[in-house]
Structures are given as C-alpha cells and as structure tokens.
Motif scaffolding. Structure first.
Motif, PDB file in Angstrom:
ATOM      1  N   ARG A  40     -34.416 -86.372   4.804  1.00  0.00           N
ATOM      2  CA  ARG A  40     -33.090 -85.823   4.529  1.00  0.00           C
ATOM      3  C   ARG A  40     -32.664 -86.184   3.114  1.00  0.00           C
ATOM      4  O   ARG A  40     -32.985 -87.268   2.618  1.00  0.00           O
ATOM      5  CB  ARG A  40     -32.061 -86.356   5.529  1.00  0.00           C
ATOM      6  N   TYR A  41     -31.930 -85.269   2.503  1.00  0.00           N
ATOM      7  CA  TYR A  41     -31.425 -85.494   1.165  1.00  0.00           C
ATOM      8  C   TYR A  41     -29.916 -85.704   1.209  1.00  0.00           C
ATOM      9  O   TYR A  41     -29.247 -85.382   2.193  1.00  0.00           O
ATOM     10  CB  TYR A  41     -31.793 -84.321   0.258  1.00  0.00           C
ATOM     11  N   GLY A  42     -29.390 -86.217   0.130  1.00  0.00           N
ATOM     12  CA  GLY A  42     -27.976 -86.569   0.091  1.00  0.00           C
ATOM     13  C   GLY A  42     -27.038 -85.405   0.304  1.00  0.00           C
ATOM     14  O   GLY A  42     -25.908 -85.580   0.779  1.00  0.00           O
ATOM     15  N   ASP A  43     -27.494 -84.189  -0.012  1.00  0.00           N
ATOM     16  CA  ASP A  43     -26.639 -83.016   0.145  1.00  0.00           C
ATOM     17  C   ASP A  43     -26.737 -82.403   1.534  1.00  0.00           C
ATOM     18  O   ASP A  43     -26.203 -81.326   1.791  1.00  0.00           O
ATOM     19  CB  ASP A  43     -26.970 -81.961  -0.908  1.00  0.00           C
ATOM     20  N   GLY A  44     -27.452 -83.097   2.450  1.00  0.00           N
ATOM     21  CA  GLY A  44     -27.555 -82.612   3.823  1.00  0.00           C
ATOM     22  C   GLY A  44     -28.803 -81.800   4.106  1.00  0.00           C
ATOM     23  O   GLY A  44     -29.107 -81.502   5.269  1.00  0.00           O
ATOM     24  N   ARG A  45     -29.535 -81.407   3.073  1.00  0.00           N
ATOM     25  CA  ARG A  45     -30.758 -80.642   3.290  1.00  0.00           C
ATOM     26  C   ARG A  45     -31.833 -81.512   3.924  1.00  0.00           C
ATOM     27  O   ARG A  45     -31.859 -82.724   3.740  1.00  0.00           O
ATOM     28  CB  ARG A  45     -31.269 -80.065   1.967  1.00  0.00           C
ATOM     29  N   GLU A  46     -32.740 -80.864   4.660  1.00  0.00           N
ATOM     30  CA  GLU A  46     -33.837 -81.579   5.303  1.00  0.00           C
ATOM     31  C   GLU A  46     -35.158 -80.927   4.936  1.00  0.00           C
ATOM     32  O   GLU A  46     -35.282 -79.702   4.939  1.00  0.00           O
ATOM     33  CB  GLU A  46     -33.676 -81.564   6.832  1.00  0.00           C
ATOM     34  N   CYS A  47     -36.129 -81.752   4.599  1.00  0.00           N
ATOM     35  CA  CYS A  47     -37.493 -81.283   4.371  1.00  0.00           C
ATOM     36  C   CYS A  47     -38.277 -81.583   5.645  1.00  0.00           C
ATOM     37  O   CYS A  47     -38.541 -82.750   5.953  1.00  0.00           O
ATOM     38  CB  CYS A  47     -38.113 -81.992   3.167  1.00  0.00           C
TER      39      CYS A  47
ATOM     40  N   VAL B 159     -46.652 -68.377   7.037  1.00  0.00           N
ATOM     41  CA  VAL B 159     -45.963 -68.147   8.305  1.00  0.00           C
ATOM     42  C   VAL B 159     -46.981 -67.953   9.431  1.00  0.00           C
ATOM     43  O   VAL B 159     -46.852 -68.520  10.516  1.00  0.00           O
ATOM     44  CB  VAL B 159     -45.027 -66.926   8.211  1.00  0.00           C
ATOM     45  N   ALA B 160     -48.009 -67.154   9.166  1.00  0.00           N
ATOM     46  CA  ALA B 160     -49.054 -66.929  10.170  1.00  0.00           C
ATOM     47  C   ALA B 160     -49.738 -68.234  10.542  1.00  0.00           C
ATOM     48  O   ALA B 160     -49.975 -68.513  11.730  1.00  0.00           O
ATOM     49  CB  ALA B 160     -50.078 -65.920   9.637  1.00  0.00           C
ATOM     50  N   LYS B 161     -50.042 -69.051   9.556  1.00  0.00           N
ATOM     51  CA  LYS B 161     -50.722 -70.318   9.809  1.00  0.00           C
ATOM     52  C   LYS B 161     -49.883 -71.231  10.692  1.00  0.00           C
ATOM     53  O   LYS B 161     -50.375 -71.801  11.678  1.00  0.00           O
ATOM     54  CB  LYS B 161     -51.033 -71.015   8.477  1.00  0.00           C
TER      55      LYS B 161
ATOM     56  N   ALA C 243     -38.337 -72.312   8.541  1.00  0.00           N
ATOM     57  CA  ALA C 243     -38.524 -72.003   7.128  1.00  0.00           C
ATOM     58  C   ALA C 243     -38.855 -73.264   6.334  1.00  0.00           C
ATOM     59  O   ALA C 243     -39.711 -73.249   5.436  1.00  0.00           O
ATOM     60  CB  ALA C 243     -37.269 -71.332   6.560  1.00  0.00           C
ATOM     61  N   HIS C 244     -38.188 -74.381   6.665  1.00  0.00           N
ATOM     62  CA  HIS C 244     -38.501 -75.650   5.997  1.00  0.00           C
ATOM     63  C   HIS C 244     -39.937 -76.062   6.278  1.00  0.00           C
ATOM     64  O   HIS C 244     -40.632 -76.589   5.401  1.00  0.00           O
ATOM     65  CB  HIS C 244     -37.547 -76.741   6.472  1.00  0.00           C
ATOM     66  N   LEU C 245     -40.379 -75.860   7.519  1.00  0.00           N
ATOM     67  CA  LEU C 245     -41.747 -76.225   7.882  1.00  0.00           C
ATOM     68  C   LEU C 245     -42.752 -75.397   7.081  1.00  0.00           C
ATOM     69  O   LEU C 245     -43.772 -75.916   6.615  1.00  0.00           O
ATOM     70  CB  LEU C 245     -41.952 -75.998   9.384  1.00  0.00           C
ATOM     71  N   VAL C 246     -42.454 -74.121   6.899  1.00  0.00           N
ATOM     72  CA  VAL C 246     -43.333 -73.233   6.138  1.00  0.00           C
ATOM     73  C   VAL C 246     -43.251 -73.541   4.643  1.00  0.00           C
ATOM     74  O   VAL C 246     -44.226 -73.377   3.908  1.00  0.00           O
ATOM     75  CB  VAL C 246     -42.965 -71.761   6.413  1.00  0.00           C
ATOM     76  N   GLY C 247     -42.080 -74.003   4.207  1.00  0.00           N
ATOM     77  CA  GLY C 247     -41.886 -74.333   2.801  1.00  0.00           C
ATOM     78  C   GLY C 247     -41.348 -73.168   2.001  1.00  0.00           C
ATOM     79  O   GLY C 247     -41.769 -72.925   0.862  1.00  0.00           O
ATOM     80  N   THR C 248     -40.390 -72.436   2.599  1.00  0.00           N
ATOM     81  CA  THR C 248     -39.805 -71.300   1.902  1.00  0.00           C
ATOM     82  C   THR C 248     -38.406 -71.064   2.455  1.00  0.00           C
ATOM     83  O   THR C 248     -37.872 -71.874   3.211  1.00  0.00           O
ATOM     84  CB  THR C 248     -40.689 -70.039   2.070  1.00  0.00           C
TER      85      THR C 248
END
Length: 231
Positions: free
Chosen positions: A60-67, A150-152, A181-186
């Motif tokens: 998690r990042y300070g702005d609330g985003r999650e990787c 996405v397919a992968k 989308a985070h899991l895919v990286g987009t």
C-alpha cells in the motif's frame, strides 16, 4: 474432514490439525473477508498455510493505492519470506474471502523440515516457482501487451481456483475490477477492453462474480504469442 488437516498435503502428509493440539506455536487461524492478516513493516514470525479461502498480497502507498502482487488460495503458503529471512514484512496480507488455515512459527517450520526432508524439498519447489512467476511478470510488464497479460493471469486464476461447468471453466472473481487490473499491472479500462475482446471472440463470458472460460486454447495462444515475439 477438518479443513486444516486436509490442507496438510503441502507438508507431505503431516497432520497440521494434530500439530495444533500438540505444539503451542502451531495454531489454527480464521479471518473474515477484508481482515488484515499483517501489514508491511510488521515483525514476521509466522508462516501461514491456507485451508479454505483466498488472500491477497500487496503493498500500500500513502495515497491509498495498492500494488497487488499475488493471490493465494487453498493449500498455498504465504508470509514465508520474513520467516526464512528474519526481517519486517515487505508486503501486507488481507483476506480476500473468509479464510481458515494454520500458522506456524519459524522454530516449528525448521523442525518440520529437519524431521522430514521432503517438506524442505517441496517448500523450495514452491519458492522456485514463485521466483519464476515473478521474473516472468517483470518481463511481461516490459514486453507483453495488456491482452496477453490479462489472458495469462486469467488462465492462472482458472488453473488454481476454477471449477468445471459443463465444457467450460468457471473462475470465481473475488477481486474487484481495480484489484484485477493491479494484478495485471495496468488500468481497469485497459483490462476491460481486453476482456471485451475475449467475449466478442466467444472465448469467455462474464457474470457478476465470475468469468466463464469457454475456450482456453486461444487464451493460451494469446498469452504465449507475446512471449514468442520477444524471442
């Protein structure tokens, strides 16, 4: 059958439910969906084996985003990095669904591996697969297009969590669109565009909480095609 006992196949037949009754540092755990199991920076003194449910691993990042780094499910382990290499947790773990499992401390894990070398070998195999998967994702993030990624990831979720439904595979989507989308990286928009393409081609159909894969072969070709072009 007790869920924790059935999940013990990860430890080569060791009955973890029996261990829970005889070792104070082996405990059954249960978390509700949304519960934080540990946070980045926490002391890492336990490894977790999932019997039922799924867990998302991310930062998690300070702005609330999650990787989002990974999703793990039944018979899989998580939290191993801080147990094998003592250091604060480098990611957070959150129950994606209700989860039951077993937690072991480092001393007990080392004892189990010393008593049964098969456990150590199996554990190393799990770690090697994760390193290989991470390396593949890094390469794909640079070279593969969004549809291939996405397919992968869809095929990976199907292989681990999918259930047969007639001639198709039903994949429960416990992740939100944003998390997938985070899991895919987009972006979510890019993922939705790829999924629309797959639906138009008849490869998949999407429900409210799942995706039905009707034809996996073109998805495999789509995922592998980008990698072949890189060679």
């Amino acid at each position: 059958m007790n869920g924790r006992a059935s999940a013990a196949t990860v430890f080569c037949g060791i009955d973890l439910f029996e261990l829970e009754t005889s070792h104070e540092n082996v405990t059954g755990v249960a978390f509700n969906a949304g519960d934080v199991i540990y946070n980045e920076g926490d002391d890492g003194d336990r490894i977790y084996l999932i019997a039922d449910g799924t867990v998302r691993i991310g930062r998690r990042y300070g702005d609330g985003r999650e990787c989002l780094l990974a999703v793990v499910g039944p018979s899989e382990v998580f939290g191993e990095e801080s147990v094998l290499d003592p250091a604060p947790r480098n990611a957070c773990a959150t129950a994606l669904t209700d989860m039951q499992g077993t937690a072991l401390d480092r001393t007990t894990l080392m004892w189990l591996m010393a008593m049964n070398p098969d456990i150590a070998e199996r554990f190393l195999r799990v770690l090697a697969r994760r390193i290989r998967w991470t390396s593949s994702n890094i390469t794909d993030a640079v070279n593969a297009d969004v549809a291939a990624r996405v397919a992968k990831h869809l095929l990976s979720l199907a292989q681990r969590f999918g259930v047969q439904d007639g001639g198709s595979t039903r994949v429960p989507m416990d992740l939100t669109q944003e998390q997938f989308a985070h899991l895919v990286g987009t972006s979510r928009e890019s993922v939705n565009q790829a999924l629309r393409e797959f639906k138009e081609r008849g490869w998949i159909s999407a429900g409210r909480d799942d995706i039905l894969i009707h034809d996996s072969e073109p998805l495999v070709s789509r995922a592998q095609g980008a990698r072949r072009r890189m060679r």
